[in-house]
Design an enzyme around this catalytic site. Structure first.
Site, mmCIF file in Angstrom:
data_model
loop_
_atom_site.group_PDB
_atom_site.id
_atom_site.type_symbol
_atom_site.label_atom_id
_atom_site.label_comp_id
_atom_site.label_asym_id
_atom_site.label_seq_id
_atom_site.Cartn_x
_atom_site.Cartn_y
_atom_site.Cartn_z
ATOM 1 N N SER B 148 0.844 -1.197 0.000
ATOM 2 C CA SER B 148 0.000 0.000 0.000
ATOM 3 C C SER B 148 0.882 1.250 0.000
ATOM 4 C CB SER B 148 -0.921 -0.059 1.220
ATOM 5 O OG SER B 148 -1.968 0.836 1.081
ATOM 6 N N ARG B 218 -11.901 6.340 9.676
ATOM 7 C CA ARG B 218 -11.387 4.971 9.717
ATOM 8 C C ARG B 218 -12.427 3.978 9.213
ATOM 9 N NH1 ARG B 218 -6.966 1.816 9.419
ATOM 10 N NH2 ARG B 218 -7.048 0.025 10.807
ATOM 11 N N ASP B 314 -8.415 -6.797 -4.662
ATOM 12 C CA ASP B 314 -8.038 -5.452 -4.219
ATOM 13 C C ASP B 314 -8.575 -4.435 -5.222
ATOM 14 O OD1 ASP B 314 -6.834 -3.089 -3.461
ATOM 15 O OD2 ASP B 314 -4.814 -3.919 -3.299
ATOM 16 N N HIS B 347 -7.883 -5.358 -0.350
ATOM 17 C CA HIS B 347 -6.590 -4.690 -0.237
ATOM 18 C C HIS B 347 -5.810 -5.170 0.992
ATOM 19 C CE1 HIS B 347 -3.551 -1.659 -0.506
ATOM 20 N NE2 HIS B 347 -3.905 -1.102 0.621
ATOM 21 N N ASP B 348 -6.546 -5.470 2.068
ATOM 22 C CA ASP B 348 -5.912 -5.921 3.310
ATOM 23 C C ASP B 348 -5.177 -7.257 3.181
ATOM 24 O OD1 ASP B 348 -6.074 -3.976 5.172
ATOM 25 O OD2 ASP B 348 -7.805 -4.780 6.244
#
Lengths: 198, 377
Positions: B148, B218, B314, B347-348
């Site tokens: 990232s 967040r 992602d 994405h994580d």
């Protein structure tokens, strides 16, 4: 396999830049890395095989030769190898043209559909040939465009592609292909190996 | 949030000219190291952290008491094995774990710098961390690795210092922030700035914290780190501690409760102004623009070997954007490998237990280390 690797290796000069298109699990790359040159890259469509190659520390890119060869600059490799994969492309002619752009020289190996064992299956059994080299059935084969040594030889002359060297392989017997023995080699060899240039 | 964190820190005295034009000096960079540097100094790996990461890559994070953010990747007998490698990670400039950032105390006023902190960029972050490498007297890193925003730093590092790393592994990243990336970051910033306790960034002067805004930021960002399939499979329409809907705005659904929880734990460990500054740095990142629109020029001089990794699900930094990096590298004849890893974790994925990712990454790093050492490049 070993004979094919040896022949390919003998066609390549030492310490040159090589791209193996459709490099599979990287066996040929590894072989060339140990015997000829450290500067070798691979392109492979299967994720699993790409991961196997990378695990061995080989520089391989996941991609499709039909669309992803464009990213390499013209003549950026001394040799581009296409080992027994040409028949699996949707558009082999386009792929050959791309290979000739990216590589100064191109090595193409083709499983020969003109081999007498293949011909006999169709002639006597009346079914699509299944051999050691072409192990798939007609309904699950990845091979879309089978050709013979003679087909490829004729293709090169009609497209003005220079053939530097053409080698026929039968089991482990190696011989040169030329215009005068073309029909015989086309009947008696299971693999053709061509070193070509645009 | 800089609560007198007892962390390793260096003070960089060399003046550093920031992209915004301002020059800074005598600023702190906090860092952590794992494993031992060998006598040839050939086993050092610099890990760059992502937006909300910190220097605590592995082991227990002393601030949160949780596992380090990349514990699946870095540690003893992990893909980046600290029995073998010397791993360095610095808190980025702009961060809130001891490095120079908006929550750093201005010694002349005794107050936090707040929004008087200059706008920083990925380039500034990387230049500051290079000072750390010099301080540690490492002539050449074995590898620079990050996912990232960490991947963006990898790219910038190699562009700035083409002969300082033998191997570069940018993961799930991009060479320039897309409109969608900027849009989500702006949403987060607006949530913080809309919180009445933000006080134009000087909340600490009033002993306030815009925690509601930061939590919303967040929560929104967290959604972008997951995939639709992952969310659906994990939460679906499952209800939270109840058998039927309550016809109100409490967290009826598990996904709501999960996001609220993610928001609430985040505000305990992260500074709202840091969030503003770091997301801004990401938005400003456009490596190809730095090289007059030609991304390949960023890598023209590099001898570094590259391995680019993306993930199928992602959508924040999709495979297509990672592929652009590969294409740019190929066009200058760089040594680059690339794979898109199959994963539903969005994405994580790069932070999580994704076995094919961990195996490929570990095997690649270890084989390459062996090959490079044998060749003694």
């Amino acid at each position: 396999m070993k004979e094919e690797f040896n022949i390919i290796s003998n066609l390549i000069e030492e310490n040159t830049r090589v791209l193996d298109v459709g490099c599979g699990n990287g066996d040929l790359m590894k072989f060339l890395q140990e015997n000829k040159t450290k500067d070798i890259r691979g392109l492979e469509i299967s994720k699993e095989k790409v991961q196997n190659c990378l695990s061995k520390g080989l520089t391989v890119i996941e991609g499709n030769a039909e669309s992803d060869l464009k990213q390499f600059p013209k003549s950026s490799f001394d040799y581009v190898i296409l080992s027994q994969t040409l028949q699996a492309f949707l558009n082999p002619e386009l792929v050959i043209n791309e290979l000739l752009k990216v590589g100064k020289k191109v090595i193409v190996t083709i499983p020969n559909f003109g081999y007498w064992r293949v011909r006999l299956q169709l002639l006597f059994k009346g079914t699509m040939p299944v051999t050691e080299n072409l192990p798939h059935e007609w309904y699950n084969t990845p091979n879309l465009h089978m050709c013979t040594i003679k087909d490829f030889y004729n293709f090169c002359s009609s497209k003005n592609i220079k053939i530097f060297k053409s080698i026929a392989l039968k089991k482990s017997r190696i011989s040169e292909i030329n215009k005068s023995n073309l029909n015989y080699k086309n009947l008696d060899s299971h693999l053709g190996i061509f070193l070509i240039e645009s | 949030m800089n609560k007198n964190i007892d962390t390793k820190k260096i003070i960089i005295s060399n003046p550093l000219k920031l992209d915004c034009g301002k020059e800074i000096n005598n600023f702190p960079i906090a860092y952590e190291t794992y494993g031992k540097l060998n006598s040839e100094k050939s086993n050092a790996i610099l890990v760059f952290h992502a937006l909300t990461g910190d220097q605590y890559v592995s082991g227990k994070n002393p601030i949160t008491n949780k596992d380090g953010w990349w514990s699946y990747v870095v540690g003893e007998n992990k893909p980046i094995d600290t029995n073998k490698f010397f791993v360095i990670c610095a808190n980025v400039m702009g961060g809130c774990m001891g490095s120079y950032g908006p929550s750093t105390i201005n010694e002349s006023t005794g107050k936090q710098i707040g929004t008087d902190f200059p706008i920083i960029t990925i380039n500034d972050m990387v230049n500051a961390q290079y000072e750390l490498i010099k301080y540690l007297e490492i002539e050449k890193l074995f590898a620079v690795v990050g996912g990232s925003m960490g991947g963006m730093q990898v790219l910038q590092f190699v562009a700035n210092f083409p002969d300082k790393a033998k191997l570069a592994i940018p993961i799930a990243c991009t060479s320039s922030h897309s409109a969608q990336n900027i849009a989500f970051n702006e949403l987060g910033r607006q949530a913080i700035m809309a919180d009445s306790k933000w006080e134009n960034g000087f909340y600490s002067n009033y002993k306030l914290n815009p925690d509601k805004g930061l939590a919303v930021a967040r929560m929104a960002a967290h959604i972008t780190y997951l995939s639709e399939k992952g969310l659906q499979e994990k939460f679906g329409r499952k209800l939270q501690d109840r058998d039927s809907l309550r016809y109100g705005f409490e967290a009826d659904f598990q996904i709501e409760s999960y996001l609220r929880y993610q928001g609430s734990v985040f505000v305990d460990r992260f500074d709202a102004n840091s969030y503003l500054y770091i997301t801004r740095a990401m938005d400003y990142f456009d490596l190809s623009k730095q090289y007059k629109g030609n991304l390949s020029d960023a890598f023209k001089k590099t001898k570094t070997k590259f391995f680019v990794i993306s993930f199928t699900s992602d959508w924040l930094y999709p495979t297509s954007e990672n592929r652009e990096i590969v294409i740019a590298l190929n066009s200058v004849g760089a040594d680059v490998g690339f794979v898109e890893i199959e994963s539903d974790k969005g994405h994580d994925s790069f932070l999580l237990d994704v076995p094919s990712f961990l195996k490929t990454l570990g095997d690649y790093i270890n084989s390459t280390y062996k090959i490079i050492n044998e060749r003694r490049i």
